[in-house]
Design a protein around this motif. Structure first.
Motif, PDB file in Angstrom:
ATOM      1  N   ILE A  41      75.344 -10.566  11.558  1.00 49.21           N
ATOM      2  CA  ILE A  41      75.740 -11.724  10.539  1.00 49.21           C
ATOM      3  C   ILE A  41      75.051 -12.725  10.920  1.00 49.21           C
ATOM      4  CG2 ILE A  41      77.569 -13.116   9.949  1.00 49.21           C
ATOM      5  CD1 ILE A  41      79.412 -10.766  10.439  1.00 49.21           C
ATOM      6  N   GLY A  42      74.304 -13.322   9.914  1.00 44.56           N
ATOM      7  CA  GLY A  42      73.399 -14.632  10.433  1.00 44.56           C
ATOM      8  C   GLY A  42      72.228 -14.254  11.157  1.00 44.56           C
ATOM      9  N   PHE A  45      70.875 -13.833  19.089  1.00 47.05           N
ATOM     10  CA  PHE A  45      69.691 -14.353  19.932  1.00 47.05           C
ATOM     11  C   PHE A  45      69.913 -13.669  21.255  1.00 47.05           C
ATOM     12  CE2 PHE A  45      69.350 -17.570  23.515  1.00 47.05           C
ATOM     13  CZ  PHE A  45      68.128 -17.865  23.189  1.00 47.05           C
ATOM     14  N   TRP A  62      64.918 -13.932  18.545  1.00 49.77           N
ATOM     15  CA  TRP A  62      65.866 -14.112  17.646  1.00 49.77           C
ATOM     16  C   TRP A  62      66.020 -12.960  16.540  1.00 49.77           C
ATOM     17  CZ3 TRP A  62      69.143 -18.243  17.589  1.00 49.77           C
ATOM     18  CH2 TRP A  62      69.038 -19.444  18.308  1.00 49.77           C
ATOM     19  N   LEU A  73      69.447 -18.178   4.687  1.00 45.43           N
ATOM     20  CA  LEU A  73      69.664 -18.706   5.896  1.00 45.43           C
ATOM     21  C   LEU A  73      68.733 -18.471   6.937  1.00 45.43           C
ATOM     22  CD1 LEU A  73      72.715 -20.042   6.740  1.00 45.43           C
ATOM     23  CD2 LEU A  73      73.121 -17.873   7.981  1.00 45.43           C
ATOM     24  N   SER A  76      65.164 -20.306   8.059  1.00 46.72           N
ATOM     25  CA  SER A  76      65.263 -21.519   8.857  1.00 46.72           C
ATOM     26  C   SER A  76      64.844 -21.213  10.554  1.00 46.72           C
ATOM     27  CB  SER A  76      66.542 -22.085   8.964  1.00 46.72           C
ATOM     28  OG  SER A  76      67.041 -21.676   7.814  1.00 46.72           O
ATOM     29  N   TYR A  77      65.082 -19.986  10.858  1.00 45.62           N
ATOM     30  CA  TYR A  77      64.735 -19.498  12.048  1.00 45.62           C
ATOM     31  C   TYR A  77      63.321 -19.407  12.390  1.00 45.62           C
ATOM     32  CZ  TYR A  77      69.692 -20.169  13.166  1.00 45.62           C
ATOM     33  OH  TYR A  77      70.854 -20.731  13.421  1.00 45.62           O
ATOM     34  N   ARG A  79      60.754 -21.134  11.981  1.00 42.81           N
ATOM     35  CA  ARG A  79      60.030 -22.225  12.419  1.00 42.81           C
ATOM     36  C   ARG A  79      59.645 -22.165  13.962  1.00 42.81           C
ATOM     37  NH1 ARG A  79      60.278 -27.719  13.156  1.00 42.81           N
ATOM     38  NH2 ARG A  79      61.833 -27.541  14.725  1.00 42.81           N
ATOM     39  N   THR A 111      55.826 -22.032  10.610  1.00 42.80           N
ATOM     40  CA  THR A 111      55.255 -23.236  10.430  1.00 42.80           C
ATOM     41  C   THR A 111      53.716 -23.072  11.115  1.00 42.80           C
ATOM     42  OG1 THR A 111      56.407 -23.529  12.474  1.00 42.80           O
ATOM     43  CG2 THR A 111      57.143 -24.912  10.638  1.00 42.80           C
TER      44      THR A 111
ATOM     45  N   LEU B 515      60.792 -27.100   5.119  1.00 40.36           N
ATOM     46  CA  LEU B 515      60.375 -27.072   6.711  1.00 40.36           C
ATOM     47  C   LEU B 515      59.125 -27.429   6.906  1.00 40.36           C
ATOM     48  CD1 LEU B 515      63.062 -24.513   7.975  1.00 40.36           C
ATOM     49  CD2 LEU B 515      63.328 -27.009   7.690  1.00 40.36           C
ATOM     50  N   GLU B 654      65.131 -29.839   9.535  1.00 43.15           N
ATOM     51  CA  GLU B 654      64.728 -29.057  10.870  1.00 43.15           C
ATOM     52  C   GLU B 654      65.453 -29.726  11.867  1.00 43.15           C
ATOM     53  OE1 GLU B 654      60.686 -29.933  10.716  1.00 43.15           O
ATOM     54  OE2 GLU B 654      60.673 -31.557  12.098  1.00 43.15           O
ATOM     55  N   LEU B 657      68.966 -27.755  12.216  1.00 42.44           N
ATOM     56  CA  LEU B 657      68.456 -26.534  12.453  1.00 42.44           C
ATOM     57  C   LEU B 657      68.492 -26.487  13.945  1.00 42.44           C
ATOM     58  CD1 LEU B 657      68.041 -23.956  10.800  1.00 42.44           C
ATOM     59  CD2 LEU B 657      65.433 -24.277  11.105  1.00 42.44           C
ATOM     60  N   GLU B 658      67.672 -27.249  14.366  1.00 41.90           N
ATOM     61  CA  GLU B 658      67.324 -27.207  15.860  1.00 41.90           C
ATOM     62  C   GLU B 658      68.667 -27.112  16.598  1.00 41.90           C
ATOM     63  OE1 GLU B 658      64.214 -26.793  18.237  1.00 41.90           O
ATOM     64  OE2 GLU B 658      63.926 -27.733  16.253  1.00 41.90           O
ATOM     65  N   GLN B 660      71.568 -26.544  15.496  1.00 46.37           N
ATOM     66  CA  GLN B 660      72.361 -25.285  15.098  1.00 46.37           C
ATOM     67  C   GLN B 660      71.945 -24.283  16.256  1.00 46.37           C
ATOM     68  OE1 GLN B 660      73.386 -24.175  11.180  1.00 46.37           O
ATOM     69  NE2 GLN B 660      73.139 -21.850  12.053  1.00 46.37           N
ATOM     70  N   SER B 661      70.693 -24.075  16.243  1.00 49.84           N
ATOM     71  CA  SER B 661      70.142 -22.883  17.179  1.00 49.84           C
ATOM     72  C   SER B 661      70.476 -23.157  18.637  1.00 49.84           C
ATOM     73  CB  SER B 661      68.785 -22.633  16.962  1.00 49.84           C
ATOM     74  OG  SER B 661      68.016 -23.653  16.659  1.00 49.84           O
ATOM     75  N   LEU B 664      74.006 -21.938  18.986  1.00 54.54           N
ATOM     76  CA  LEU B 664      74.042 -20.648  18.865  1.00 54.54           C
ATOM     77  C   LEU B 664      73.321 -20.022  20.331  1.00 54.54           C
ATOM     78  CD1 LEU B 664      72.926 -19.832  15.262  1.00 54.54           C
ATOM     79  CD2 LEU B 664      75.159 -19.687  16.051  1.00 54.54           C
ATOM     80  N   ALA B 665      72.367 -20.553  20.659  1.00 51.58           N
ATOM     81  CA  ALA B 665      71.622 -20.093  21.876  1.00 51.58           C
ATOM     82  C   ALA B 665      72.554 -20.208  23.339  1.00 51.58           C
ATOM     83  CB  ALA B 665      70.298 -20.589  22.116  1.00 51.58           C
ATOM     84  N   GLN B 681      78.670 -17.757  12.168  1.00 47.87           N
ATOM     85  CA  GLN B 681      77.911 -17.677  11.123  1.00 47.87           C
ATOM     86  C   GLN B 681      78.607 -16.862   9.816  1.00 47.87           C
ATOM     87  OE1 GLN B 681      73.457 -17.350  12.232  1.00 47.87           O
ATOM     88  NE2 GLN B 681      74.621 -16.398  13.970  1.00 47.87           N
TER      89      GLN B 681
END
Ligand SMILES: Nc1nc2c(ncn2[C@@H]2O[C@H](COP(=O)(O)OP(=O)(O)OP(=O)(O)O)[C@@H](O)[C@H]2O)c(=O)[nH]1
Ligand SMILES: [Mg+2]
Lengths: 204, 986
Positions: A41-42, A45, A62, A73, A76-77, A79, A111, B515, B654, B657-658, B660-661, B664-665, B681
């Motif tokens: 889900i999502g 990591f 990831w 969703l 976004s990761y 990047r 990116t 982004l 961004e 997002l940063e 949030q990650s 999560l991390a 999530q």
């Protein structure tokens, strides 16, 4: 311990739902195979430190959900990732044909254009293959990717896939140096010309 | 020798008596170096030098430090890298041939090279060695020291058998005084030099110099062999007269005059404010004269530059001409280091003196939002925007003058928000601006696009990009820091106005933040997302209001029961989730607000088309249907399976997002961490499940999975008891795992359509966050945000300007700069110095383009001239830009030559006859005589090169090359002589 870690690399795993992304990752990080692996889900990591050619690298990996609905969703990761693993299931052709979409997505959301891509054909332990190795190879060549076939279940090719990817990233200094080390590119040429008269000597 | 008298070396000698003297050591050091560099032995086996080879080929230079006691010298070897090797001529080498340096003295193929070491210019040498004092050492001035040095090299040459000329530099460096020697078998050349400030009058012309030359040679042969003469006069043109620099600095004030329609805010200024070409140097050359053919003495001269057979030109460029684009960028970059906040700049403190009302922040906030109330929503125009802005400013700064005048501010806002000028229906504002880039080729677009990606700027038609241009111009020409702060405040105010009044921000691509763009752009896009969602809600509410009376009875009951809390990780909540412990239940991750996706009361689904003839029961129960899904029916009923209306996931910038990650991390990599992450999530999943349940009454998890994750619903053919094959479907093994999150979520999910669910994305909160973020950016922060856009704009500007002039070198450097640019804005090492360097690169490109422009104006083809002349002039100009010196085809008579001539004539007239009242073009020849104004000024420099080959020192000696190079300038007189003599039969 921490001191001699070369750098932290961000790795991304993408591909259709159910191809075994989470299973590959679990195999790599914990060397286990969990048939009870739930659908992601999502994003998930994991971290693992590996040593390639004497270089230590900390991998922040990831794992994204392949589910259509989570697609809005997960990009976004993308990047800042330095490496990406694209996974398909060798027993399901449609997971391979969808790879073009994934590449498009990468192109749009990633990116950096110099990231290293690795194509993994998973589940080779199974019998009913719908894809042969040659097709995977051809696709990888066309898109300048690394390629390997693997099985999260039998651990074939898994370690190797991650190591190759990291090695390649480390060989592409632009990918990691700019972050941890300040070795930028010289913008201006050093002014030449010294000596008593210099190179340029005119009358007036 | 000198070592005895030198106190410093005495000390040395006390410590080590056994070694040779310092001087001997020095000499042997030189020999050693000559040996190391393999400069020993016969040098005559070289190819003859081709015409122009000194300029075409490259010169190599290597250097080494050597010491005389503790006095540091450099010994440097200069050599021309010849295209061809020497092998093929080796056979013809005679044992006792002259050293190559002696042959070079007479060679006429490379006289007056445009770019060469002065010793090359004076002596025509292709190879030589120089011993000069080290960088921080004092010059060798006293005669005894000079002699000592000179004799050192002489002995080193003799000892080593080196045939390469060896020079020592004496006197102050700027005087370029050298003395040297070249030794060959039985021959020797002495290089001597005279350097004076003024030329003695008897030597100020050819005949006087010939006299020196002859007396120096001291040849007693009669008649003397003829002396070969090469002459070059250089004329300097500084006064461009009517060709004065055509570009005037733009008048920013008139640009903003209120009557003039469009303000040029979208365009970056470009070009030099002053003449970028400061001088033109014309060299007129007589390459090969013989004594007696020309007369040049105290009273008369044959040397008319107009008649010289050979002309060449070089231009001297102004060193740092003021350039508009460059200035603009430099000033902009300077803003980055300002520390002041917007409020400090605009003097909020004045407002604080007023006391009471400012104590309460909420009242300040309500004042900020006041325009919403003051301006009728239906009308949005610049005038009322400015009006409200004005009021706001006035409130804070009473007596203080606004940094930006109302006119300027008005124009800027109009440029930034062009939609405000036209009264549009709210719907049409939705469309984003797509103005430019219509006339460009695909390839150009692609490369422009690459710039955007590499710089991480923003699309060139976006609001962000336009804001960057405005801030840059405002900073440059409308009041600097204060004006920028003012504009920024107004800008944020306008955004707030739009947010509060549901007007989309114009000039931003729709959808979630891109982004690939700079953060500021993402923030603006985020604001637009918020406005869009809010508008959608408000519009449905409005539509709802119409029906309210009819529907009222139902609404009360559902509103509260629909309030449902779910675990979530919207950006808004991310900060709170950090502290969450793994053990908490599903419900604990929500905030307490009762906010709904769409604040609606119950209502029949208007947008979902309902199939005819459906059963009354289902119709009333089902809610939030989007459309039927692939003709599927539910597993436990005959109802079609419907795709529900779902909530859009939260857009992210961004930085969010940063954040949030990171959260999560931080949960770690354990199985528990994974579980928790999934749960955090799962807000979207849960919301989708609830919507699905609402749209499909009587559904089961299998139904949901068939829509949501079809690969997890496995269909297999089975043979039943009766022998028929039937397709049997079931959940995939991983979905069947007891207690897995999907099952868990399904069980938790209630039957609630999306519009009654709590919002996944709290647009109000997010919009306020964005507006707050914007409001607290200091001018310097703003500048840093916009820097990529400005660099982007500057590169595009340079590209456009280069295309007009077509200068390959500039084109190449633009390409290089672009590819380097991506490294500039790496978030990890933003290096101010690098940025400065980069900007100076851009400036140098601007200067190069301006130079081209200036030269083109000066050497423009006038009417009536032939086409081939035009082509020739064009070539001439581009050569001038790329080469140090350019030959003028046809000398004074060619097309370029006659333009140059005209330039000189008009400069002369301006200088000597003022004012100029007649048109010189018509009757130049006649008036030229009567006015007695020479066409050319006196030459700024004269170079006279005399060469011959005569026996020295005795009439029966070998005939050897003799050369004298004379330089006559206003402030310099130099004679550089090379006199060879026969040492065998002396
Ligand atoms: N036989 C076999 N089964 C595998 C292999 N890898 C994964 N699987 C199974 O395939 C199913 C899906 O694996 P996952 O790792 O959850 O797939 P995923 O790509 O992470 O799927 P999403 O999270 O939905 O994107 C699981 O039931 C795994 O047990 C493999 O190498 N061989
Ligand atoms: Mg997974």
């Amino acid at each position: 311990m921490e001191e001699d870690i070369l750098t932290t690399l961000k790795i991304l795993i993408i591909g259709e739902s159910g191809v075994g992304k989470s299973s590959l990752l679990l195999r790599f990080t914990d060397d286990t195979f969990d048939p009870e692996q739930a659908a992601t889900i999502g994003v998930d990591f994991k971290v693992k430190t590996i040593s390639v050619d004497g270089n230590k690298a900390k991998l922040a990996i990831w794992d994204t959900a392949g589910q259509e609905r989570f697609r809005t969703l997960t990009p976004s990761y993308y990047r800042g990732a330095q490496g990406v693993i694209l996974v398909y299931d060798v027993t399901r052709r449609e997971t391979f044909t969808k790879l073009d979409n994934w590449l498009n997505e990468l192109e749009t959301y990633c990116t950096r254009n110099d990231l290293v891509k690795m194509l993994v054909g998973n589940k080779i332990d199974k019998e009913n293959h719908e894809m042969d190795r040659a097709e995977g190879l051809k696709f990888a060549r066309k898109h300048s990717m690394l390629f390997i076939e693997a099985s999260a279940k039998t651990r074939d090719g898994v370690q190797c896939a991650f190591e190759e990817l990291v090695e390649k990233i480390i060989q592409t200094p632009g990918l990691w140096q700019s972050e941890s080390h300040g070795r930028g590119v010289q913008l201006t040429d050093e002014d030449a010309g010294n000596g008593s008269c210099g190179g340029y000597c005119s009358l007036v | 020798m000198a070592a005895d008298s030198d106190p410093e070396t005495e000390v040395f000698e006390i410590t080590d008596f056994t070694t040779a003297s310092e001087w001997e050591r020095f000499v042997s050091r030189i020999e050693e170096v000559l040996n190391d560099w393999k400069l020993i032995g016969n040098s005559s086996d070289r190819l003859p030098i081709e015409k122009g080879e000194y300029t075409r080929s490259t010169w190599e230079e290597k250097s080494q430090e050597i010491n005389f006691a503790d006095f540091k010298f450099y010994i440097t070897h200069y050599v021309l890298v010849q295209d061809q090797q020497t092998e093929d001529v080796k056979d013809n080498v005679e044992e006792d041939a002259f050293p190559v340096a002696m042959q070079d003295l007479l060679c006429m193929n490379n006289d007056f090279p445009p770019r060469a070491h002065c010793l090359v210019r004076w002596y025509g040498l292709r190879e030589f060695v120089v011993v000069s004092p080290g960088a921080n050492c004092e010059a060798i001035i006293s005669e005894s020291k000079c002699n000592l040095l000179h004799s050192s090299v002489s002995i080193a040459l003799a000892n080593s058998g080196c045939q390469v000329p060896l020079f020592v530099q004496v006197q102050q460096k700027w005087r370029k005084m050298f003395a040297g020697e070249c030794q060959g078998p039985g021959v020797r050349t002495d290089f001597e030099m005279v350097h004076l400030k003024k030329a003695p009058s008897q030597y100020n012309h050819l005949s006087g110099l010939l006299d020196i030359f002859k007396s120096k040679i001291g040849c007693c042969l009669s008649p003397l062999p003829p002396v070969n003469i090469a002459i070059r006069f250089t004329y300097v043109l500084q006064d461009w007269q009517q060709y004065s620099w055509p570009q005037q600095p733009p008048d920013f004030d008139t640009l903003l005059g209120s009557e003039v329609g469009g303000v040029e805010f979208g365009k970056l200024p470009f070009g030099a404010c002053e003449e970028p070409i400061s001088e033109l140097h014309l060299a007129t050359t007589w390459p090969n004269l013989t004594e007696g053919i020309v007369v040049d003495n105290e009273v008369y001269s044959d040397l008319d530059p107009l008649q010289a057979p050979h002309w060449s030109v070089r231009v001297r460029t102004a060193e740092n001409p003021q350039c508009l684009l460059g200035d603009l960028l430099t000033e902009f970059l300077r803003l980055c280091s300002r520390k002041e906040s917007t409020e400090e700049v605009l003097g909020r403190r004045l407002g604080e003196d007023e006391g009471k009302e400012n104590a309460d922040i909420s009242s300040a906030l309500s004042r900020l939002t006041e325009p919403a109330a003051a301006v009728p929503i239906s009308k949005l125009s610049v005038s009322n925007m400015v009006h409200s802005a004005r009021k706001h400013i006035r409130r804070h700064k009473r007596n203080d003058e606004s940094p930006l005048s109302a006119d300027v501010l008005n124009s800027v806002l109009l440029y930034l928000f062009p939609d405000a000028a036209v009264e549009k229906s709210p719907d049409s504002k939705n469309k984003t601006a797509n103005t430019n880039s219509s006339g460009k080729s695909e390839q150009e677009k692609q490369s422009d696009h690459n710039i955007f990606l590499q710089l991480k700027s923003a699309p060139s038609d976006s609001l962000t990009y336009r804001l960057a241009l405005c801030v840059c111009l405002i900073n440059y020409s409308h009041g600097g820091l204060r004006a920028v702060a003012h504009l920024w405040q107004e800008f944020v105010l306008e955004l707030r106005y739009r947010w509060e009044n549901n007007y989309l921000v114009y000039g931003l691509t729709g959808g979630p933040p891109d982004l690939r763009c700079c953060l500021l752009h993402q923030k603006l896009q985020m604001l637009n997302c918020c406005i869009e969602r809010k508008r959608a809600r408000d519009e449905t509410r409005k539509a709802q209001d119409g029906n309210k009376d009819r529907e009222r009875k139902v609404s009360g009951s559902t509103n509260n029961s629909g309030s449902h809390e779910c675990p979530t990780l919207t950006p808004a909540a991310s900060s709170t989730t950090k502290e969450v412990s793994p053990g908490k239940s599903w419900d604990s991750w929500s905030d307490s607000e009762d906010e709904f996706f769409e604040c609606l009361s119950d209502q029949g689904e208007a947008e979902a088309p309902q199939p005819e003839g459906e059963k009354e029961v289902n119709k009333s129960k089902a809610e939030g249907r989007l459309h039927p899904y692939n003709n599927m029916t539910l597993l436990h009923s005959a109802e079609p399976l419907y795709v529900p209306v779902t909530q859009e996931p939260a857009p992210m910038t961004e930085d969010l997002l940063e954040e949030q990650s990171e959260v999560l991390a931080k949960l770690g990599t354990s199985a528990e961490g994974t579980h928790l992450r999934a749960r955090m999530q799962s807000a979207c999943l849960l919301s989708d499940m609830e919507s699905f349940k609402a749209a499909n009454p009587g559904c089961v998890l299998e139904d949901f999975v068939r829509w949501y994750s079809p690969r997890d619903y496995v269909e297999e053919e089975e043979v039943d008891e009766k022998g028929n094959t039937v397709v049997k479907g079931s959940l995939s093994p991983r979905m069947k795992i007891p207690g897995n999150m999907w099952v868990e979520a399904w069980e938790t999910a209630r039957v609630v359509p999306a519009r009654r669910q709590r919002r996944l994305f709290d647009d109000t909160k997010e919009a306020e966050k964005v507006l707050h973020f914007l409001a607290v950016q200091k001018p310097a922060d703003l500048t840093r945000h916009l820097l990529p856009c400005i660099i982007h704009a500057a590169i595009l500007k340079l590209k456009d300007e280069e295309v007009v002039e077509d200068i390959p070198t500039v084109r190449k450097s633009i390409q290089q700069a672009t590819s380097q640019a991506s490294k500039l804005f790496s978030p990890f090492n933003q290096d101010h110095k690098k940025l400065e360097d980069f900007i100076s690169q851009l400036i140098s490109m601007e200067i190069a383009i301006t130079r081209a422009r200036s030269l083109k104006a000066k050497f423009a083809v006038s009417e009536g001239e032939k086409a081939e002349d035009a082509a020739e002039l064009e070539n001439f100009v581009s050569s001038l830009l790329e080469e140090p010196e350019v030959v003028v085809l046809g000398a004074g008579q060619g097309p370029a030559g006659s333009i140059i001539h005209r330039l000189f004539v008009s400069a002369q007239r301006a200088a000597l006859l003022s004012p100029l009242d007649e048109d010189f073009g018509n009757d130049r020849k006649q008036t030229g005589g009567s006015n007695k104004v020479p066409d050319f000024p006196p030459p700024a420099g004269r170079e006279i090169l005399l060469r011959t080959c005569v026996p020295r020192p005795a009439p029966y000696s070998k005939a050897l090359p003799q050369r004298l190079f004379c330089v006559l300038m206003k402030e310099e007189f130099r004679l550089a002589g090379a006199f060879s003599l026969d040492t065998a039969f002396f």
